[in-house]
Design a protein around this motif. Structure first.
Motif, PDB file in Angstrom:
ATOM      1  N   MET A   1       0.819  -1.197   0.000  1.00 40.32           N
ATOM      2  CA  MET A   1       0.000   0.000   0.000  1.00 40.32           C
ATOM      3  C   MET A   1       0.865   1.264   0.000  1.00 40.32           C
ATOM      4  SD  MET A   1      -3.109   0.830  -0.100  1.00 40.32           S
ATOM      5  CE  MET A   1      -4.170   2.182   0.186  1.00 40.32           C
ATOM      6  N   ILE A   2       1.943   1.205   0.768  1.00 39.57           N
ATOM      7  CA  ILE A   2       2.818   2.375   0.852  1.00 39.57           C
ATOM      8  C   ILE A   2       3.521   2.610  -0.482  1.00 39.57           C
ATOM      9  CG2 ILE A   2       4.897   3.279   1.949  1.00 39.57           C
ATOM     10  CD1 ILE A   2       3.999   1.882   4.518  1.00 39.57           C
ATOM     11  N   LYS A   3       3.962   1.529  -1.131  1.00 41.96           N
ATOM     12  CA  LYS A   3       4.636   1.671  -2.423  1.00 41.96           C
ATOM     13  C   LYS A   3       3.696   2.270  -3.465  1.00 41.96           C
ATOM     14  CE  LYS A   3       7.933  -2.071  -1.920  1.00 41.96           C
ATOM     15  NZ  LYS A   3       8.389  -3.361  -2.453  1.00 41.96           N
ATOM     16  N   LYS A   4       2.434   1.883  -3.401  1.00 38.08           N
ATOM     17  CA  LYS A   4       1.455   2.415  -4.344  1.00 38.08           C
ATOM     18  C   LYS A   4       1.283   3.922  -4.156  1.00 38.08           C
ATOM     19  CE  LYS A   4      -3.329   1.954  -5.771  1.00 38.08           C
ATOM     20  NZ  LYS A   4      -4.624   1.351  -5.488  1.00 38.08           N
ATOM     21  N   GLU A   5       1.259   4.362  -2.916  1.00 36.53           N
ATOM     22  CA  GLU A   5       1.123   5.799  -2.636  1.00 36.53           C
ATOM     23  C   GLU A   5       2.349   6.576  -3.108  1.00 36.53           C
ATOM     24  OE1 GLU A   5      -1.500   7.553  -1.160  1.00 36.53           O
ATOM     25  OE2 GLU A   5      -2.594   5.695  -1.532  1.00 36.53           O
ATOM     26  N   VAL A   6       3.525   6.019  -2.895  1.00 29.24           N
ATOM     27  CA  VAL A   6       4.758   6.689  -3.328  1.00 29.24           C
ATOM     28  C   VAL A   6       4.808   6.757  -4.861  1.00 29.24           C
ATOM     29  CG1 VAL A   6       7.280   6.536  -3.365  1.00 29.24           C
ATOM     30  CG2 VAL A   6       6.050   6.122  -1.252  1.00 29.24           C
ATOM     31  N   PHE A   7       4.436   5.674  -5.527  1.00 27.99           N
ATOM     32  CA  PHE A   7       4.450   5.679  -6.991  1.00 27.99           C
ATOM     33  C   PHE A   7       3.383   6.609  -7.559  1.00 27.99           C
ATOM     34  CE2 PHE A   7       6.660   1.443  -6.767  1.00 27.99           C
ATOM     35  CZ  PHE A   7       7.848   1.928  -7.275  1.00 27.99           C
ATOM     36  N   THR A   8       2.255   6.729  -6.860  1.00 24.79           N
ATOM     37  CA  THR A   8       1.235   7.695  -7.282  1.00 24.79           C
ATOM     38  C   THR A   8       1.782   9.115  -7.185  1.00 24.79           C
ATOM     39  OG1 THR A   8      -0.519   6.227  -6.526  1.00 24.79           O
ATOM     40  CG2 THR A   8      -1.106   8.525  -6.853  1.00 24.79           C
ATOM     41  N   GLY A   9       2.457   9.417  -6.094  1.00 31.49           N
ATOM     42  CA  GLY A   9       3.081  10.730  -5.944  1.00 31.49           C
ATOM     43  C   GLY A   9       4.177  10.968  -6.959  1.00 31.49           C
ATOM     44  N   LEU A  10       4.949   9.919  -7.256  1.00 36.13           N
ATOM     45  CA  LEU A  10       6.000  10.041  -8.266  1.00 36.13           C
ATOM     46  C   LEU A  10       5.403  10.335  -9.635  1.00 36.13           C
ATOM     47  CD1 LEU A  10       9.029   9.675  -9.046  1.00 36.13           C
ATOM     48  CD2 LEU A  10       8.491   7.278  -9.437  1.00 36.13           C
ATOM     49  N   PHE A  11       4.332   9.627  -9.987  1.00 34.19           N
ATOM     50  CA  PHE A  11       3.675   9.856 -11.271  1.00 34.19           C
ATOM     51  C   PHE A  11       3.103  11.274 -11.344  1.00 34.19           C
ATOM     52  CE2 PHE A  11      -0.175   9.686 -13.914  1.00 34.19           C
ATOM     53  CZ  PHE A  11       0.414   9.381 -15.132  1.00 34.19           C
ATOM     54  N   ILE A  12       2.459  11.716 -10.284  1.00 37.16           N
ATOM     55  CA  ILE A  12       1.892  13.072 -10.255  1.00 37.16           C
ATOM     56  C   ILE A  12       3.006  14.110 -10.338  1.00 37.16           C
ATOM     57  CG2 ILE A  12       0.676  14.729  -8.783  1.00 37.16           C
ATOM     58  CD1 ILE A  12      -1.085  12.373  -7.874  1.00 37.16           C
ATOM     59  N   GLY A  13       4.122  13.854  -9.663  1.00 37.09           N
ATOM     60  CA  GLY A  13       5.249  14.782  -9.711  1.00 37.09           C
ATOM     61  C   GLY A  13       5.873  14.869 -11.096  1.00 37.09           C
ATOM     62  N   LEU A  14       6.026  13.739 -11.758  1.00 40.61           N
ATOM     63  CA  LEU A  14       6.579  13.757 -13.114  1.00 40.61           C
ATOM     64  C   LEU A  14       5.617  14.417 -14.095  1.00 40.61           C
ATOM     65  CD1 LEU A  14       8.206  10.212 -13.304  1.00 40.61           C
ATOM     66  CD2 LEU A  14       9.356  12.412 -13.059  1.00 40.61           C
ATOM     67  N   LEU A  15       4.323  14.182 -13.889  1.00 44.23           N
ATOM     68  CA  LEU A  15       3.316  14.823 -14.729  1.00 44.23           C
ATOM     69  C   LEU A  15       3.300  16.335 -14.504  1.00 44.23           C
ATOM     70  CD1 LEU A  15       1.309  13.589 -16.744  1.00 44.23           C
ATOM     71  CD2 LEU A  15      -0.422  13.779 -14.968  1.00 44.23           C
ATOM     72  N   ALA A  16       3.422  16.750 -13.243  1.00 41.64           N
ATOM     73  CA  ALA A  16       3.457  18.180 -12.932  1.00 41.64           C
ATOM     74  C   ALA A  16       4.702  18.842 -13.503  1.00 41.64           C
ATOM     75  CB  ALA A  16       3.398  18.398 -11.420  1.00 41.64           C
ATOM     76  N   ASN A  17       5.819  18.122 -13.471  1.00 39.09           N
ATOM     77  CA  ASN A  17       7.053  18.653 -14.042  1.00 39.09           C
ATOM     78  C   ASN A  17       6.919  18.819 -15.548  1.00 39.09           C
ATOM     79  OD1 ASN A  17       9.621  19.512 -14.399  1.00 39.09           O
ATOM     80  ND2 ASN A  17      10.592  17.682 -13.619  1.00 39.09           N
ATOM     81  N   SER A  18       6.333  17.842 -16.216  1.00 33.35           N
ATOM     82  CA  SER A  18       6.123  17.950 -17.662  1.00 33.35           C
ATOM     83  C   SER A  18       5.182  19.100 -17.994  1.00 33.35           C
ATOM     84  CB  SER A  18       5.542  16.643 -18.200  1.00 33.35           C
ATOM     85  OG  SER A  18       6.395  15.580 -17.934  1.00 33.35           O
ATOM     86  N   PHE A  19       4.125  19.217 -17.219  1.00 35.26           N
ATOM     87  CA  PHE A  19       3.186  20.319 -17.415  1.00 35.26           C
ATOM     88  C   PHE A  19       3.878  21.659 -17.163  1.00 35.26           C
ATOM     89  CE2 PHE A  19      -0.278  23.084 -15.849  1.00 35.26           C
ATOM     90  CZ  PHE A  19      -1.056  23.094 -16.997  1.00 35.26           C
ATOM     91  N   GLY A  20       4.753  21.703 -16.167  1.00 35.42           N
ATOM     92  CA  GLY A  20       5.505  22.923 -15.879  1.00 35.42           C
ATOM     93  C   GLY A  20       6.438  23.319 -17.001  1.00 35.42           C
ATOM     94  N   VAL A  21       7.079  22.323 -17.617  1.00 35.13           N
ATOM     95  CA  VAL A  21       7.953  22.613 -18.759  1.00 35.13           C
ATOM     96  C   VAL A  21       7.131  23.191 -19.909  1.00 35.13           C
ATOM     97  CG1 VAL A  21       9.402  21.548 -20.535  1.00 35.13           C
ATOM     98  CG2 VAL A  21       9.740  20.957 -18.147  1.00 35.13           C
ATOM     99  N   LEU A  22       5.949  22.628 -20.140  1.00 32.87           N
ATOM    100  CA  LEU A  22       5.080  23.151 -21.200  1.00 32.87           C
ATOM    101  C   LEU A  22       4.636  24.580 -20.905  1.00 32.87           C
ATOM    102  CD1 LEU A  22       2.839  20.052 -21.960  1.00 32.87           C
ATOM    103  CD2 LEU A  22       4.657  20.995 -23.362  1.00 32.87           C
ATOM    104  N   ILE A  23       4.278  24.855 -19.666  1.00 31.34           N
ATOM    105  CA  ILE A  23       3.833  26.199 -19.289  1.00 31.34           C
ATOM    106  C   ILE A  23       4.977  27.207 -19.415  1.00 31.34           C
ATOM    107  CG2 ILE A  23       3.011  27.610 -17.348  1.00 31.34           C
ATOM    108  CD1 ILE A  23       0.842  25.930 -18.571  1.00 31.34           C
ATOM    109  N   VAL A  24       6.150  26.847 -18.914  1.00 28.64           N
ATOM    110  CA  VAL A  24       7.304  27.760 -18.980  1.00 28.64           C
ATOM    111  C   VAL A  24       7.689  28.027 -20.428  1.00 28.64           C
ATOM    112  CG1 VAL A  24       9.777  27.920 -18.466  1.00 28.64           C
ATOM    113  CG2 VAL A  24       8.188  27.201 -16.698  1.00 28.64           C
ATOM    114  N   THR A  25       7.693  26.987 -21.251  1.00 29.10           N
ATOM    115  CA  THR A  25       8.023  27.167 -22.662  1.00 29.10           C
ATOM    116  C   THR A  25       6.974  28.019 -23.364  1.00 29.10           C
ATOM    117  OG1 THR A  25       9.047  24.986 -22.607  1.00 29.10           O
ATOM    118  CG2 THR A  25       8.685  25.952 -24.756  1.00 29.10           C
TER     119      THR A  25
END
Length: 96
Positions: A1-25
């Motif tokens: 259960m804990i690994k699933k939560e960490v991977f969910t946060g990792l996925f959201i963080g990578l998605l937010a980073n990609s979205f941030g790169v698009l916004i900054v560009t």
């Protein structure tokens, strides 16, 4: 259960980073009155793509503090891990 939560946060963080790169560009392309892909190619050809990745990682702060407020500490840990991945990727791009 804990690994699933960490991977969910990792996925959201990578998605937010990609979205941030698009916004900054997009913001840079609006300021310079240039096409989006031209700005990306400009930063890539000048070997400054790491700057866009670092600026895009600032969008992880939103989700990090949101998960901390909602007491979802393992998801916040995953977002922090995504920020470290972005930092390591930026340093590799910069120094290699």
């Amino acid at each position: 259960m804990i690994k699933k939560e960490v991977f969910t946060g990792l996925f959201i963080g990578l998605l937010a980073n990609s979205f941030g790169v698009l916004i900054v560009t997009s913001i840079i392309s609006l300021i310079k009155n240039a096409h989006f892909m031209w700005i990306l190619n400009l930063y890539y050809s000048n070997e400054n793509l790491w700057m866009l990745i670092c600026l895009g990682a600032t969008f992880n702060l939103i989700f990090f503090y949101y998960f901390l407020q909602k007491k979802k500490f393992y998801r916040a840990r995953g977002v922090l891990l995504a920020t470290f991945v972005a930092a390591i990727t930026s340093y590799i791009i910069y120094f290699v």
